[in-house]
Enzyme design. Structure first.
Site, PDB file in Angstrom:
ATOM      1  N   ASP A   2       0.902  -1.260   0.028  1.00 62.38           N
ATOM      2  CA  ASP A   2      -0.055   0.081  -0.061  1.00 62.38           C
ATOM      3  C   ASP A   2       0.906   1.414   0.090  1.00 62.38           C
ATOM      4  O   ASP A   2       0.320   2.495  -0.346  1.00 62.38           O
ATOM      5  CB  ASP A   2      -0.965  -0.015   1.319  1.00 62.38           C
ATOM      6  CG  ASP A   2      -2.272  -0.980   0.964  1.00 62.38           C
ATOM      7  OD1 ASP A   2      -2.444  -1.275  -0.162  1.00 62.38           O
ATOM      8  OD2 ASP A   2      -2.772  -1.085   2.026  1.00 62.38           O
ATOM      9  N   GLY A   3       2.018   1.405   0.471  1.00 62.84           N
ATOM     10  CA  GLY A   3       2.900   2.372   0.432  1.00 62.84           C
ATOM     11  C   GLY A   3       3.470   2.677  -0.722  1.00 62.84           C
ATOM     12  O   GLY A   3       3.303   3.964  -1.138  1.00 62.84           O
ATOM     13  N   GLU A  46      -5.630   9.347   4.845  1.00 62.53           N
ATOM     14  CA  GLU A  46      -5.895  10.059   6.244  1.00 62.53           C
ATOM     15  C   GLU A  46      -4.686  11.106   6.326  1.00 62.53           C
ATOM     16  O   GLU A  46      -3.723  11.172   5.728  1.00 62.53           O
ATOM     17  CB  GLU A  46      -5.711   9.164   7.365  1.00 62.53           C
ATOM     18  CG  GLU A  46      -4.591   8.994   8.118  1.00 62.53           C
ATOM     19  CD  GLU A  46      -4.085   7.560   7.163  1.00 62.53           C
ATOM     20  OE1 GLU A  46      -2.627   7.736   6.670  1.00 62.53           O
ATOM     21  OE2 GLU A  46      -4.321   6.732   6.940  1.00 62.53           O
TER      22      GLU A  46
END
Length: 309
Positions: free
Chosen positions: A79-80, A154
């Site tokens: 995901d990074g 986020e």
């Protein structure tokens, strides 16, 4: 005349499995007549040593808008890596396809065992695109804007020093909701609800739910529950002007120092991130699969030796 197709390949080249996958992907795209771009000379050398590939591969530096004009951004990693690719894709409004070579890989559309199928579906144009909400973030101090950024998952306001507590005031639509000492406050999208916000105790939001999420982290207060607010709402997190400095981190990638008295303003983003979807399916199945959730009821788990009477 058919327009030439081109894909931006983004990889995390520090693992052997990623290197092997990058070579396979580049060879499959080249065989299909699809050109590749990369953002690093090392990646070019990795996938095309000696410049012998059937289709040429070009290097476009990150500051030169490498996704502009590409059909999609193909990501190999966790995901990074996908979040870093989203930074490149969002300004060009180009969709992102992730193949997970990390751990959970919640944002990825395919796992490593489906790599060949994922490439073939791109070649055959058998995919669709969905838009994911982002947040736009601005920071002001004394009425003047000092930072402007964005996030897909986020925006996290956190204490700067481990030894100090962050004193924060949360407001929604210009009205104060609660103030408390805490480790941080996360303002997340539905996509980000399964990331850092989930670890901090926030609820899971389905991606098609249009809402913003506010999750206090380790708050010292009676009322410090997660809040789910309208996508039209304006969320602000105020930093105590008499307290220590704090930090703003977006998607774990971009970090900004927040001086005492700063105010972080979070709203629904003007530009979404576009994600490629290869297969039809419901988010519930993805949630169960990625987190390995038990889905058998207690009735199904009863001992088979139990008898009536």
């Amino acid at each position: 005349m058919t327009a030439e197709r081109e894909v931006l390949l983004v990889v995390h080249p520090d693992r052997d499995t990623t290197r092997e996958a990058a070579r396979e992907v580049s060879q499959r795209f080249a065989k299909a007549g699809i050109r590749l771009r990369v953002i690093d000379e090392d990646v070019l050398e990795l996938i095309d040593p000696g410049g012998c590939m059937a289709m040429p591969c070009t290097v476009v530096a990150p500051e030169h808008n490498p996704a502009e004009g590409a059909e999609l951004v193909f990501v190999l990693g966790g995901d990074g890596t996908l979040l870093r690719a989203a930074e490149l894709a969002r300004p060009a409004e180009v969709p992102v396809l992730g193949v997970n070579l990390g751990r959970v890989g919640f944002l990825a559309e395919a796992d490593s065992d489906a790599l060949a199928d994922a490439v073939q579906r791109v070649v055959d144009r058998e995919y669709h695109v969905e838009d994911r909400m982002t947040v736009d973030v601005t920071v002001t101090l004394g009425g003047e804007q000092i930072y402007e950024t964005w996030a897909l998952n986020e925006a996290s306001v956190e204490k700067f020093s481990r030894e100090r507590v962050l004193d924060a005031l949360i407001e929604v639509d210009g009205r104060p909701v609660s103030s408390f000492g805490c480790d941080g406050v996360l303002c997340a999208t539905p996509t980000g609800s399964t990331a850092y916000a989930f670890s901090a105790g926030g609820p899971v939001l389905w991606p098609d739910v249009e809402a913003l999420l506010v999750v206090p982290s380790n708050a010292h207060a009676m009322f410090a529950r997660p809040l789910v607010v309208s996508p039209e709402s304006v969320i602000t997190v105020g930093i105590d002007p008499t307290g220590p400095k704090a930090a703003l981190t977006c998607d774990g990638l971009r970090t900004f120092e927040l001086p005492p008295g700063a105010t972080v303003r979070v709203v629904c983003g003007r530009e979404p991130v576009r994600l490629v979807r290869l297969w039809d399916g419901v988010f519930t199945d993805r949630l169960v699969y990625k987190f390995g959730l038990p889905v058998r009821s207690w009735r199904d788990r009863r001992s088979p030796d139990r008898t009536n009477g």
